[in-house]
Design a protein around this motif. Structure first.
Motif, mmCIF file in Angstrom:
data_model
loop_
_atom_site.group_PDB
_atom_site.id
_atom_site.type_symbol
_atom_site.label_atom_id
_atom_site.label_comp_id
_atom_site.label_asym_id
_atom_site.label_seq_id
_atom_site.Cartn_x
_atom_site.Cartn_y
_atom_site.Cartn_z
ATOM 1 N N MET A 241 0.833 -1.199 0.000
ATOM 2 C CA MET A 241 0.000 0.000 0.000
ATOM 3 C C MET A 241 0.874 1.259 0.000
ATOM 4 O O MET A 241 0.625 2.217 -0.741
ATOM 5 C CB MET A 241 -0.917 -0.016 1.224
ATOM 6 N N CYS A 242 1.912 1.242 0.828
ATOM 7 C CA CYS A 242 2.826 2.392 0.866
ATOM 8 C C CYS A 242 3.537 2.578 -0.475
ATOM 9 O O CYS A 242 3.700 3.716 -0.957
ATOM 10 C CB CYS A 242 3.851 2.210 1.982
ATOM 11 N N ASP A 243 3.955 1.439 -1.083
ATOM 12 C CA ASP A 243 4.604 1.546 -2.395
ATOM 13 C C ASP A 243 3.658 2.123 -3.435
ATOM 14 O O ASP A 243 4.041 2.975 -4.247
ATOM 15 C CB ASP A 243 5.110 0.175 -2.847
ATOM 16 N N SER A 244 2.407 1.637 -3.419
ATOM 17 C CA SER A 244 1.434 2.162 -4.391
ATOM 18 C C SER A 244 1.174 3.653 -4.172
ATOM 19 O O SER A 244 1.094 4.442 -5.124
ATOM 20 C CB SER A 244 0.126 1.368 -4.294
ATOM 21 N N LYS A 245 1.073 4.045 -2.875
ATOM 22 C CA LYS A 245 0.876 5.474 -2.599
ATOM 23 C C LYS A 245 2.088 6.293 -3.050
ATOM 24 O O LYS A 245 1.932 7.399 -3.604
ATOM 25 C CB LYS A 245 0.639 5.681 -1.107
ATOM 26 N N ALA A 246 3.279 5.740 -2.787
ATOM 27 C CA ALA A 246 4.492 6.453 -3.208
ATOM 28 C C ALA A 246 4.539 6.610 -4.724
ATOM 29 O O ALA A 246 4.883 7.678 -5.250
ATOM 30 C CB ALA A 246 5.734 5.715 -2.701
ATOM 31 N N VAL A 247 4.174 5.521 -5.447
ATOM 32 C CA VAL A 247 4.152 5.597 -6.913
ATOM 33 C C VAL A 247 3.129 6.627 -7.378
ATOM 34 O O VAL A 247 3.374 7.434 -8.288
ATOM 35 C CB VAL A 247 3.859 4.205 -7.507
ATOM 36 N N HIS A 248 1.956 6.591 -6.703
ATOM 37 C CA HIS A 248 0.912 7.564 -7.067
ATOM 38 C C HIS A 248 1.375 8.997 -6.826
ATOM 39 O O HIS A 248 1.207 9.881 -7.681
ATOM 40 C CB HIS A 248 -0.346 7.254 -6.263
#
Length: 781
Positions: free
Chosen positions: A666-673
């Motif tokens: 989730m953190c990775d996806s938020k960071a990518v976003h």
């Protein structure tokens, strides 16, 4: 009292007469205005009559032209008549055809002669009527002018009379005021005498007390620590809060005035730079002189010298707080302000020769008049005076910023007084500069080659000079009003000595300690001294038992941590017991199912007693880890329990790992976003910067087009105005020549007094008429 009543009655009579004469004056003014309007109407009528006379003259010219044609035709007819007569004499037998043609010509000639007579009579009648009307109008105009002169004389006499009466009344009023003040002064004189007597009495008492106190001090005081500076420096000064608040208020007002002065000077230098690029040579059309180019470069640097003034004074204002000590010895930020002011005054000294040379170039311009050159010289003097005043202010500010040891040699009171006078001189110099520049701008507007850009720049310069004058006046008034406060002793210092920053720090430290002490006294409940002595043993025993209590707290904390570990251990044991219970329930269900089907159970039941293998089992073992303590009982089922325990632990940690991996994803996806959003925002920012640059370029082009169109409009307007002025001059010259020619014609008409004679016969009368017409034309030419 009788004189006062007589004067009041005279004053009332004079006021009534003044009101009557004022009403008569209004009536006379109205009559004069009416007569002026009537004279204007008569002048208009006279102009109309002159126009009608010109029309009649034009008709006369056309008739004379027709008469010339008729004379030519008559001459031709006479020649034909002579030819026909000569032929008739030769032949002695006239033919009937020639007689008929002769009769036709005679009748035509008679008609033309009659028509010419009628036109001449009409012309003379119209001329005489116009002359009569002109004479009447001139007589009436002279009468109206005489009446207006009489009315003006009456008005002047009334004004003189009124002024004399007003002066007399003012003198009477002054006499009455003097008398009233003399009558009011008598009790004041008595009061002042009594006050002087009381003052003498008090002075004698104070002198006696002073002698007594001085004798007591000399006899009783063995040590005076104020005589030596070393001993006096050890005395701690007091803190004057009222003086501190007043100093902060004065600093805030001075900051506002200096900010307005800095903004006015910034505008003045910027608009001066703009004017240098416009006049006397426009930099957009041709290159300006090297002096003006260097002058504009220096003027472009004005903000780097003026902004530090405002910033340093702002820091000085922030350093003056309610909890600080403000005096010349403790104002460390004043030295920074002095350095900034010194740099700006040197900047003025640097640009002064270029400014004087630029004004000289204005004087050397081709369109510079004598009046404009004199104004430029006055501006040179004003700029020198302004720069000299700033140099004086620099020296005074530097004196105030010196350390306290140097200031003792120079009286601070004298420095502040001279600084106030210098500020008034600055206001006078700014006022003279503004007046002379306004006169110069008005003279430049009258030049034929002035542009709208130059007019706008001059207006901006005048507004900046007006704001500079207002700021200097406000600063001078503010300094004069607060001169007593600035020159007075601040109340700090160890009894006649000077204050240094270390003593100021000690004063503030003592103030803070006193404030904290008072706050603690107010918060805590005070205990009497005897009660405090009685409770002293209790307090000492309590302090001794404090260490024992701290040890008990540490032991209790250790117990709590150990109990927490045991709690975790028993939680794991409960989970294992629950698993065993589920397994036993499953095994019992399987046994019941086998019993119902008739198969004997392969394992021992619980009623058969314990397992002999388990009976010979050893003692249980204990295993301690980070999670807790685990008791392991070795028996036949210990391997299965251990496997289930490992399975539970593995399951627990796998669930935790899955949760943590989910959170990480989730953190990775938020960071990518967020990274994508940042890249998009960066692209949008770059596009916005590009669009801003393009828009600024378009705005610059639009401004350039506007300035170019304004210049073209001003040039075309100026060319049209020049053409109109030339046309009007030409028309005026033509009208002058026409009026001169008319005057000459009228004089020649009156001088000649030639009238056309009556004709006696048909042919002879026509010839005489045409000869007279030719004579008239000759005279008019």
């Amino acid at each position: 009292m009788a004189n006062v009543t007589d004067l009041q009655s005279k004053y009332s009579k004079l006021a009534q007469e003044y009101s009557k004469l004022r009403a008569q004056n209004q009536v006379l003014k109205k009559a004069v205005v009416d007569e002026q309007t009537a004279s204007c109407s008569l002048k208009d009528e006279l102009k109309q009559k002159e126009q009608s006379l010109r029309k009649v003259e034009q008709e006369m010219d056309s008739l004379s032209f027709r008469n010339q044609q008729l004379t030519k035709r008559v001459e031709l007819l006479q020649e034909e008549l002579l030819l026909s007569e000569s032929k008739s004499k030769k032949s002695d037998s006239p033919s009937q055809v020639s007689l008929q043609t002769q009769n036709v010509f005679d009748e035509d000639l008679q008609k033309k002669i009659q028509e010419n007579e009628r036109l001449h009579i009409q012309f003379h009648e119209a001329d005489e009527q116009f002359r009569r009307q002109e004479a009447q109008l001139r007589v009436r105009l002279d009468q109206l002018e005489k009446e207006s002169e009489q009315h003006q004389a009456v008005v002047d006499a009334l004004n003189r009379k009124y002024t004399d009466a007003i002066e007399k009344l003012q003198n009477d009023k002054a006499l009455l005021e003097v008398r009233d003040t003399f009558t009011c002064w008598k009790p004041i004189v008595f009061i002042s005498r009594a006050a002087q007597q009381q003052l003498r009495k008090y002075q004698s008492e104070v002198s006696s007390q002073l002698k007594h106190s001085s004798s007591v001090i000399q006899e009783k005081v063995p040590f005076n620590d104020t005589q030596l500076s070393d001993y006096n420096s050890l005395n701690v000064p007091l803190h004057n809060r009222r003086h501190q608040l007043k100093a902060r208020d004065v600093a805030a007002q001075a900051l506002g005035f200096v900010q307005s002065l800095v903004s006015a000077l910034l505008n003045l230098h910027s608009y001066t730079e703009q004017r240098v690029h416009i006049y006397p040579l426009d930099s957009s059309i041709e290159a300006i002189s090297p002096v003006n180019l260097k002058f504009s470069q220096y003027l472009h640097e004005n903000a780097s010298y003026l902004r530090p003034l405002e910033e340093d004074l702002l820091q000085l204002h922030h350093s003056i707080t309610e909890d600080s000590i403000t005096a010349l010895e403790t104002l460390v930020k004043l030295q920074d302000f002095s350095r900034s002011f010194s740099s700006y005054s040197s900047f003025l000294q640097k640009i002064l020769p270029y400014q004087l040379q630029s004004l000289e170039e204005d004087c050397e311009a081709s369109l510079c008049t004598a009046a404009l050159a004199s104004k430029n010289r006055q501006l040179q003097k004003d700029m020198k005076k302004l720069t000299a005043v700033f140099q004086k202010l620099k020296s005074y500010v530097a004196l105030l910023a010196l350390p306290s040891e140097c200031v003792t040699l120079i009286s601070a009171n004298a420095v502040f007084t001279q600084m106030s006078a210098c500020l008034h001189g600055l206001h006078d110099a700014a006022t003279e500069l503004s007046q002379h520049y306004s006169q110069k701008a008005s003279l430049e507007q009258g030049l034929p080659t002035v542009t709208q850009k130059l007019c706008t720049t001059n207006e901006c310069l005048l507004s900046s000079l007006a704001s500079l004058t207002n700021s200097c006046g406000k600063m001078a008034t503010f300094f004069s009003n607060n001169l007593d406060f600035l020159a007075s002793c601040p109340g700090y210092g160890p009894r006649g000595g000077f204050l240094n920053p270390q003593q100021a720090d000690s004063v503030m430290e003592n103030k803070r300690r006193a404030a904290t002490y008072m706050s603690t006294i107010r918060k805590s409940e005070s205990v009497p001294y005897r009660e405090a002595l009685a409770n002293r043993h209790v307090l000492t025993s309590s302090t001794e038992s404090r260490e024992g209590l701290m040890q008990q707290v540490a032991q209790s904390q250790e117990k709590i941590s150990r109990l927490e570990q045991e709690k975790e251990h028993w939680l794991l044991e409960a989970q294992l017991g629950q698993v065993r219970l589920q397994k036993e329930i499953q095994r019992i269900a399987q046994l019941e199912a086998q019993i119902t089907t008739g198969h004997p159970p392969e394992t021992h039941s619980a009623a058969d007693g314990p397992d002999p293998m388990c009976a010979d089992a050893p003692e249980p073992l204990q295993d301690t880890s980070v999670i807790g303590m685990l008791t392991i009982t070795p028996c036949s089922e210990s391997a299965a329990d251990q496997e289930s325990r490992e399975h539970l632990i593995k399951h627990h940690y796998m669930s935790r790992v899955s949760e943590i991996t989910a959170q990480l994803q989730m953190c990775d996806s938020k960071a990518v976003h967020f990274h994508a959003e940042c890249r998009a925002v960066a692209k949008r920012l770059a596009m916005a910067e590009k669009s801003r640059e393009t828009l600024t370029e378009e705005l610059k082009l639009a401004h350039q087009n506007i300035t170019r169109l304004q210049d073209e409009l001003s040039t075309t307007k100026r060319s049209y105005e020049d053409q109109l002025s030339m046309m009007s001059d030409h028309l005026c010259s033509m009208n002058d020549t026409l009026s001169k020619q008319r005057d000459e014609i009228d004089s020649l008409k009156l001088a000649s007094k030639v009238r056309p004679p009556r004709w006696c016969s048909q042919a002879g009368a026509a010839a005489d008429h045409f000869s007279s017409e030719i004579w008239f034309r000759f005279l008019r030419k």
